[in-house]
Write a protein that holds these residues in place. Structure first.
Motif, PDB file in Angstrom:
ATOM      1  N   PHE A 171       0.841  -1.202   0.000  1.00 52.23           N
ATOM      2  CA  PHE A 171       0.000   0.000   0.000  1.00 52.23           C
ATOM      3  C   PHE A 171       0.878   1.254   0.000  1.00 52.23           C
ATOM      4  CE2 PHE A 171      -2.184   3.263   2.574  1.00 52.23           C
ATOM      5  CZ  PHE A 171      -3.357   3.430   1.849  1.00 52.23           C
ATOM      6  N   CYS A 172       1.863   1.283   0.888  1.00 53.74           N
ATOM      7  CA  CYS A 172       2.761   2.444   0.997  1.00 53.74           C
ATOM      8  C   CYS A 172       3.604   2.615  -0.261  1.00 53.74           C
ATOM      9  CB  CYS A 172       3.650   2.311   2.227  1.00 53.74           C
ATOM     10  SG  CYS A 172       2.770   2.504   3.792  1.00 53.74           S
ATOM     11  N   ASP A 173       4.072   1.517  -0.836  1.00 53.55           N
ATOM     12  CA  ASP A 173       4.841   1.585  -2.083  1.00 53.55           C
ATOM     13  C   ASP A 173       4.017   2.219  -3.201  1.00 53.55           C
ATOM     14  OD1 ASP A 173       7.075   0.370  -0.969  1.00 53.55           O
ATOM     15  OD2 ASP A 173       6.667  -1.603  -1.832  1.00 53.55           O
ATOM     16  N   LYS A 174       2.780   1.757  -3.352  1.00 52.92           N
ATOM     17  CA  LYS A 174       1.926   2.248  -4.436  1.00 52.92           C
ATOM     18  C   LYS A 174       1.633   3.738  -4.305  1.00 52.92           C
ATOM     19  CE  LYS A 174      -0.380  -2.094  -5.529  1.00 52.92           C
ATOM     20  NZ  LYS A 174      -1.665  -2.804  -5.561  1.00 52.92           N
ATOM     21  N   LEU A 175       1.537   4.216  -3.059  1.00 55.86           N
ATOM     22  CA  LEU A 175       1.191   5.624  -2.830  1.00 55.86           C
ATOM     23  C   LEU A 175       2.410   6.497  -2.573  1.00 55.86           C
ATOM     24  CD1 LEU A 175      -2.027   5.152  -0.705  1.00 55.86           C
ATOM     25  CD2 LEU A 175      -1.838   5.768  -3.110  1.00 55.86           C
ATOM     26  N   GLU A 176       3.598   5.916  -2.758  1.00 54.98           N
ATOM     27  CA  GLU A 176       4.846   6.658  -2.559  1.00 54.98           C
ATOM     28  C   GLU A 176       4.889   7.323  -1.179  1.00 54.98           C
ATOM     29  OE1 GLU A 176       5.103   9.351  -5.879  1.00 54.98           O
ATOM     30  OE2 GLU A 176       5.267   7.721  -7.324  1.00 54.98           O
ATOM     31  N   ALA A 177       4.535   6.563  -0.166  1.00 50.74           N
ATOM     32  CA  ALA A 177       4.519   7.081   1.203  1.00 50.74           C
ATOM     33  C   ALA A 177       5.940   7.332   1.688  1.00 50.74           C
ATOM     34  CB  ALA A 177       3.823   6.090   2.130  1.00 50.74           C
ATOM     35  N   SER A 178       6.099   8.406   2.431  1.00 47.48           N
ATOM     36  CA  SER A 178       7.402   8.738   3.005  1.00 47.48           C
ATOM     37  C   SER A 178       7.716   7.776   4.148  1.00 47.48           C
ATOM     38  CB  SER A 178       7.379  10.174   3.545  1.00 47.48           C
ATOM     39  OG  SER A 178       6.531  10.247   4.685  1.00 47.48           O
TER      40      SER A 178
END
Length: 144
Positions: free
Chosen positions: A124-131
């Motif tokens: 999920f974080c990878d897909k949304l480019e989460a910091s």
């Protein structure tokens, strides 16, 4: 509960019940998790969900600083460009990103099917480019 976001203001929360603005004379149910037997707690959650579709929880053990960071992270992720948000695809039917629509202009959501899975959170974080900070907040959900 629907959160209406605009670019210039903080989110405005509207409570909807049966597609009508909720009677503001009523009070959103508050559920206290401290020392309540499971049977009574289940009953309170069921009643609040059926009547309101939402409720406030107190004595949950989550620090106010983590709650604040979670709200900030959700806001930041919703402010991502559309082309980034649509990367949050369905894992199962209707679990991915849902943009605002003509039919439902006040609703936008992300889908994270398995919040108990470190792999699902990481994807999920990878897909949304989460910091790194946003990832930390997302992973904090696992230890609550």
């Amino acid at each position: 509960m629907v959160v209406l976001k605009t670019k210039k203001t903080k989110p405005i929360i509207y409570l909807l019940r049966e597609n009508i603005m909720a009677d503001l004379n009523e009070v959103i149910p508050t559920i206290d998790l401290k020392g309540v037997p499971d049977e009574k707690l289940n009953q309170q959650i069921r009643e609040a969900s059926e009547r309101w579709g939402c409720f406030k929880v107190i004595n949950h053990g989550v620090s106010s600083s983590l709650l604040s960071e979670m709200k900030k992270t959700v806001t930041d992720l919703h402010e991502r460009p559309h082309e980034v948000k649509i990367r949050n695809t369905d894992v199962i039917l209707a679990s991915g990103y849902k943009p605002r629509s003509e039919l439902n202009p006040l609703y936008e959501s992300f889908g994270l099917f398995d919040v108990a899975s470190p792999q699902a959170i990481n994807t999920f974080c990878d897909k949304l480019e989460a910091s790194a900070e946003q990832r930390f907040v997302c992973f904090s959900l696992l230890i609550i």
